[in-house]
Design a protein around this motif. Structure first.
Motif, PDB file in Angstrom:
ATOM      1  N   ALA A 203      18.362  -5.832  -8.197  1.00 20.10           N
ATOM      2  CA  ALA A 203      17.834  -6.985  -7.481  1.00 20.10           C
ATOM      3  C   ALA A 203      18.673  -7.024  -6.056  1.00 20.10           C
ATOM      4  O   ALA A 203      18.083  -7.256  -5.012  1.00 20.10           O
ATOM      5  CB  ALA A 203      18.070  -8.192  -8.096  1.00 20.10           C
ATOM      6  N   ALA A 204      20.008  -6.951  -6.173  1.00 21.76           N
ATOM      7  CA  ALA A 204      20.905  -7.072  -4.818  1.00 21.76           C
ATOM      8  C   ALA A 204      20.355  -5.797  -3.816  1.00 21.76           C
ATOM      9  O   ALA A 204      20.151  -6.208  -2.747  1.00 21.76           O
ATOM     10  CB  ALA A 204      22.230  -6.950  -5.297  1.00 21.76           C
TER      11      ALA A 204
ATOM     12  N   LEU B 141      16.909  -6.588  -2.610  1.00 23.67           N
ATOM     13  CA  LEU B 141      17.046  -7.830  -1.418  1.00 23.67           C
ATOM     14  C   LEU B 141      17.722  -7.265   0.021  1.00 23.67           C
ATOM     15  O   LEU B 141      17.095  -7.411   1.003  1.00 23.67           O
ATOM     16  CB  LEU B 141      18.196  -9.010  -1.933  1.00 23.67           C
ATOM     17  CG  LEU B 141      17.504  -9.905  -2.988  1.00 23.67           C
ATOM     18  CD1 LEU B 141      18.470 -10.638  -3.768  1.00 23.67           C
ATOM     19  CD2 LEU B 141      16.290 -10.770  -2.424  1.00 23.67           C
TER      20      LEU B 141
ATOM     21  N   ALA C 208      12.687  -7.548  -6.433  1.00 21.91           N
ATOM     22  CA  ALA C 208      14.012  -8.251  -6.760  1.00 21.91           C
ATOM     23  C   ALA C 208      13.737  -9.534  -7.679  1.00 21.91           C
ATOM     24  O   ALA C 208      14.374  -9.685  -8.767  1.00 21.91           O
ATOM     25  CB  ALA C 208      14.588  -8.822  -5.518  1.00 21.91           C
TER      26      ALA C 208
ATOM     27  N   LEU D  80      14.887 -10.197 -11.658  1.00 25.98           N
ATOM     28  CA  LEU D  80      15.873 -11.277 -11.937  1.00 25.98           C
ATOM     29  C   LEU D  80      15.205 -12.209 -13.080  1.00 25.98           C
ATOM     30  O   LEU D  80      16.286 -12.588 -13.910  1.00 25.98           O
ATOM     31  CB  LEU D  80      15.925 -12.215 -10.668  1.00 25.98           C
ATOM     32  CG  LEU D  80      16.704 -11.877  -9.297  1.00 25.98           C
ATOM     33  CD1 LEU D  80      16.289 -12.602  -8.090  1.00 25.98           C
ATOM     34  CD2 LEU D  80      18.159 -11.768  -9.646  1.00 25.98           C
TER      35      LEU D  80
ATOM     36  N   TYR E 166      20.494 -14.976  -5.604  1.00 31.65           N
ATOM     37  CA  TYR E 166      19.729 -13.854  -5.378  1.00 31.65           C
ATOM     38  C   TYR E 166      17.904 -14.386  -5.596  1.00 31.65           C
ATOM     39  O   TYR E 166      16.931 -14.079  -4.934  1.00 31.65           O
ATOM     40  CB  TYR E 166      19.693 -12.679  -6.337  1.00 31.65           C
ATOM     41  CG  TYR E 166      21.199 -11.956  -6.151  1.00 31.65           C
ATOM     42  CD1 TYR E 166      21.529 -12.043  -5.204  1.00 31.65           C
ATOM     43  CD2 TYR E 166      21.509 -11.099  -7.278  1.00 31.65           C
ATOM     44  CE1 TYR E 166      22.953 -11.117  -4.855  1.00 31.65           C
ATOM     45  CE2 TYR E 166      22.542 -10.249  -7.105  1.00 31.65           C
ATOM     46  CZ  TYR E 166      23.406 -10.461  -5.840  1.00 31.65           C
ATOM     47  OH  TYR E 166      24.437  -9.783  -5.802  1.00 31.65           O
ATOM     48  N   GLU E 167      17.698 -15.326  -6.661  1.00 32.06           N
ATOM     49  CA  GLU E 167      16.519 -15.811  -6.711  1.00 32.06           C
ATOM     50  C   GLU E 167      16.123 -16.977  -5.530  1.00 32.06           C
ATOM     51  O   GLU E 167      14.988 -16.570  -5.257  1.00 32.06           O
ATOM     52  CB  GLU E 167      16.498 -16.754  -8.172  1.00 32.06           C
ATOM     53  CG  GLU E 167      15.052 -17.113  -8.647  1.00 32.06           C
ATOM     54  CD  GLU E 167      15.056 -17.657  -9.807  1.00 32.06           C
ATOM     55  OE1 GLU E 167      13.668 -18.153 -10.105  1.00 32.06           O
ATOM     56  OE2 GLU E 167      15.936 -17.744 -10.738  1.00 32.06           O
TER      57      GLU E 167
ATOM     58  N   GLU F 217      16.951 -16.446  -2.677  1.00 31.37           N
ATOM     59  CA  GLU F 217      16.603 -15.746  -1.442  1.00 31.37           C
ATOM     60  C   GLU F 217      15.393 -15.126  -1.424  1.00 31.37           C
ATOM     61  O   GLU F 217      14.752 -15.168  -0.595  1.00 31.37           O
ATOM     62  CB  GLU F 217      17.739 -14.713  -1.111  1.00 31.37           C
ATOM     63  CG  GLU F 217      17.352 -13.852  -0.026  1.00 31.37           C
ATOM     64  CD  GLU F 217      18.586 -12.740   0.361  1.00 31.37           C
ATOM     65  OE1 GLU F 217      18.471 -12.123   1.234  1.00 31.37           O
ATOM     66  OE2 GLU F 217      19.358 -12.483  -0.506  1.00 31.37           O
TER      67      GLU F 217
END
Length: 846
Positions: A626-627, A630, A649, A653, A681-682, A684
């Motif tokens: 995911a990172a 992103l 991503a 997540l 992360y979510e 973003e």
């Protein structure tokens, strides 16, 4: 009377329908059963003669019908009824006729029926294994032959059939009895005898029975029986059996020779003579066998099959390890082949088989030169330029010998011949491949592997038309990979393993090939990385990706394969997931590759038990994936590509959150930053995807008291990072962060100043003059907060104080320009309150 009529109609219908094949034997037996039972139910106290005769006929035929379909136990009752009816008939006939002539006629008539019933009862008893009853019935039949001589042949054959049946069941004592009876009955009346041929057949089986029962114990009986058989009718089978009995009994060579002499002038086929010679040789009677074999050609001078005699001689010599004599015989055949004495095709094929077997034996013993000698014999029978698939195989076998002898040039010649004869054979391609490897010709070796791969694929699609086993292709490719590795030709080995991973059906073999391929590719990738040859790295990575995908696909399919147990599946999954993880870490300079291998590691881990270690690994893989997505989305220029990265991503997540829920139940993760990372992360991903559910998602965040200041500040920053633009969320996050700053026991003036700076910036846009009073009041409060902190500490950054002073002053000036003098005076005054807290810059602004 009506029931009797119906019964007769049913019987007659059964007869006619069976003739037309409308009913089968079992159905006919059942219908006869019903009709017969009905007839007996209708007989009355004093049945008529015609009724009794009908009962006898129907009972006999019903009983025989049950015997014929293998249900002899059901026959007994009907045959017993037939016996009773015969007695009734005889009594009735005697009572109704006074004349002597009539009595004789009736008695003969009854005896015929009685004979048949007794023979059927004997048949039923044999079928049920009741030897005593069968003997009793048969003896009564035999006694009746004096009056019924025409039945001699029938009874003799019936006893023979009993003998065959019991012989097949290995009841030798019973079989010998029945066969002896058959022979004895056959002699009773020459006029109605079965004939000499049949008598001989009975005696041969009797001799065989004694032979199989106990040849040593019953040797005399066996010999007597076979001698009688041969006297009755001289037959090759009788001659052969006599020789067998003599050999088994350990008779002398003289006895056997005299037995052979008896048949020298009889008509026997060449094959029969050869089988006799073979029997003698196989039983260690070498001199007798060879003498007999030498006498055979004289008897079959004109036969085109004479080569079979020499062939048998060669086989015998080879079996007895007399290779030199065998070679002499073979060389004689070769000379004859070119001087007009060719063997018949079938015999020549048999010779080729002998030569190849002998060559293969030497090959297995690693006597490659000797193997070539025997293969060369076989080659001698082919004409130059002949195209034959067997010749191609022969040349390939010779090439294998030359490979072992390191005679590359000769091996190449042999393979070239094989290509000429059978260019589309996978075995020929394999021979080409071996030469290419020996000559270190990588391009040619890879090309040969490619051809082998195509042929292996073709063989799977057309399995029914194959001349080779369906696993041949994969076995040869496995061997090709092994040869390449032994010769340090990794590129070739990789190509062979790639084809193997596409075609192998056996799970264990497949995973062994895939792991070998992964190890090879890893060494390539590491080497290219060290040399910074990134083009090759990406090419090798593509192969690695497909290899891991193949492993994942087969792991997903392996549930139904019995040979691939659950434990084996887990071990393979662990190996591949760990290697994928390590690869992901290695590709730190290539985010896309790194992401792909983290995703692969996660997918492969799904075939492992969900213990704590695996769950942690899954969570980490998904967070990293995911990172990376992103980060790639931030770097991407094209909007569509951006959206794809952010969407991926978000998918990672969502899965990660489910795993994290389960993982938190397994222990204490208070210091684990996963919750924060998932949130950031979510947020973003959703904000940059312009997700309509973003505000609902954030409601739960505002309610969480443990959210850290840093987290809120990052959320504020992300909310305004292109392509996201959520000023309301940004402002709310900053206000929450500012509140947390205020609650600190000792306020960090630097961090507080940065947060306040961002909040004022978002709340008080530069250059706007028509600001709402509520907004100005809210911002005024922020300036007051700043003054409060400035007054309480000397740590507030001077440049931030200057910025606050300037923003307040300029806000006053903007108010002034629109005629709001009171507000202008307040804001300018606010700005001047910051002036007193400036240090070195104070004089410049006073």
């Amino acid at each position: 009377a009506q029931v009797e009529e119906d019964a007769v109609s049913l019987w007659n219908w059964t007869v006619t329908k069976h003739t037309g094949a409308v009913v089968n034997d079992e159905q006919r037996a059942k219908l006869r059963f019903v009709a017969c039972r009905l007839i007996y139910l209708c007989e009355g106290r004093d049945p008529l003669e015609g009724t009794i005769r009908r009962q006898i006929l129907m009972s006999m035929k019903t009983g025989k019908g049950w015997i014929d379909i293998g249900k002899a136990d059901l026959a007994d009752g009907f045959l017993e009824n037939a016996m009773n009816s015969i007695e009734k008939l005889y009594a009735k006939l005697r009572k109704g006729n006074d004349g002597e002539a009539d009595i004789h006629v009736h008695r003969a008539d009854v005896e015929n029926n009685l004979f048949k019933v007794l023979s059927y009862q004997a048949e039923s008893a044999v079928a049920q294994g009741d030897f005593q009853k069968a003997v009793m019935c048969m003896q009564r039949c035999k006694d009746m032959l004096v009056k019924l001589p025409k039945e001699t042949c029938y009874l003799s054959i019936l006893c023979y059939n009993f003998g065959v049946e019991t012989y097949e069941l290995k009841r030798y004592e019973e079989s010998s009895f029945w066969l002896s009876q058959s022979y004895d009955i056959g002699k009773m009346d020459t006029k109605y005898s079965v004939g000499k041929e049949m008598q001989a057949k009975v005696l041969r089986l009797l001799a065989t029975t004694y032979f199989d029962w106990d040849c040593r114990l019953y040797l005399d009986k066996a010999l007597k029986a076979i001698n009688l058989a041969n006297q009755e009718n001289l037959h090759p089978a009788g001659f052969f059996l006599k020789v067998k009995i003599l050999l088994k009994s350990g008779a002398s060579d003289e006895d056997i020779n005299s037995a052979l002499a008896e048949f020298l002038h009889s008509e026997m086929s060449l094959d029969f003579c050869l089988n006799t010679a073979k029997l003698l040789l196989e039983n260690g009677r070498e001199s007798v066998g060879l003498d007999f074999l030498k006498s055979v050609p004289e008897r079959f001078e004109s036969s085109p099959d004479l080569g079979k005699i020499t062939l048998l001689h060669i086989e015998f010599l080879l079996q007895n390890k007399r290779e030199l004599l065998a070679k002499q015989k073979i060389e004689e055949i070769i000379i004859g082949h070119y001087t007009g004495k060719q063997l018949l095709p079938e015999t020549l094929n048999q010779l080729h088989i002998i030569l190849w077997d002998r060559a293969a034996k030497h090959y297995e013993e690693k006597s490659y030169s000797e193997a070539l000698h025997w293969y060369n014999y076989s080659v001698s029978f082919y004409t130059p330029g002949q195209i034959d698939q067997n010749l191609a195989k022969l040349q390939r076998n010779m090439a294998s010998c030359y490979f072992h002898l390191k005679q590359v040039d000769k091996a190449k010649e042999a393979v070239k011949e094989a290509e000429r004869c059978d260019p589309n054979s996978i075995f020929t391609k394999f021979s080409v491949y071996k030469i290419a490897v020996m000559e270190n010709d990588i391009d040619k070796a890879v090309e040969a592997v490619f051809e082998m791969g195509k042929l292996a694929e073709k063989s799977l699609q057309h399995e029914d038309k194959l001349r080779v086993d369906k696993n041949t292709g994969t076995n040869l490719l496995s061997l090709a990979a092994q040869i390449a590795l032994e010769n340090d030709q990794q590129i070739v080995a990789i190509k062979a393993l790639e084809y193997l991973s596409e075609h192998l059906q056996d799970c264990q073999q497949l995973f062994a090939a895939l792991k070998c391929l992964v190890r090879l590719m890893l060494s390539k990738v590491m080497a290219e990385n060290r040399e910074k040859r990134f083009g090759n790295v990406f090419e090798h990575t593509s192969v690695l990706n497909s290899t891991f995908s193949a492993a994942h696909k087969r792991l997903a399919e392996s549930f139904t394969e019995e040979e691939f147990t659950g434990d084996m599946r887990i071990l393979e999954a662990h190996w591949f997931r760990k290697v994928a993880w390590n690869l992901a870490v290695q590709f730190k300079d290539s985010p896309e590759k790194m992401r792909d291998f983290f995703v692969l590691s996660f997918k492969l881990s799904q075939f492992c038990p969900s213990d704590k270690a695996v769950l942690i690994a899954q969570k980490t893989c998904l967070l990293m994936a995911a990172a990376i997505d992103l980060e790639m989305g931030r770097q991407e220029v094209a909007p569509s590509e951006q959206m794809e990265h952010f969407s991926q991503a978000l998918q990672h997540l969502q899965t990660c959150k489910e795993i994290w829920k389960v993982l938190k139940l397994t222990g204490d993760f208070a210091k684990d930053p996963t919750d924060t990372l998932l949130l950031l992360y979510e947020f973003e991903a959703r904000s940059k995807l312009n997700d309509p559910t973003l505000h609902n998602f954030m409601e739960s965040v505002w309610e969480q008291p443990q959210t850290e200041i840093k987290t809120l500040e990052i959320i504020a920053s992300l909310a305004m990072e292109s392509p996201a633009r959520y000023p309301v969320l940004c402002k709310k996050a900053l206000k929450s962060a500012l509140n947390l700053h205020r609650k600190q026991a000792v306020i960090d003036a630097v961090k507080f100043s940065k947060c306040l700076h961002s909040l004022i910036n978002i709340s008080l846009p530069t250059g706007l003059t028509d600001l709402d009073t509520c907004v100005l009041q809210e911002v005024w409060d922020y300036f007051e907060d700043a003054l409060s902190v400035v007054n309480s500490t000397n740590a507030y950054p001077e440049m931030e104080i200057l910025w606050l002073m300037t923003r307040a002053w300029n806000t006053g000036i903007f108010q002034y320009t629109v005629g709001k003098y009171k507000e202008a005076e307040q804001w300018c005054g606010l700005g001047m309150r910051f002036l007193n807290h400036l240090g070195s810059l104070k004089k410049s602004y006073e």
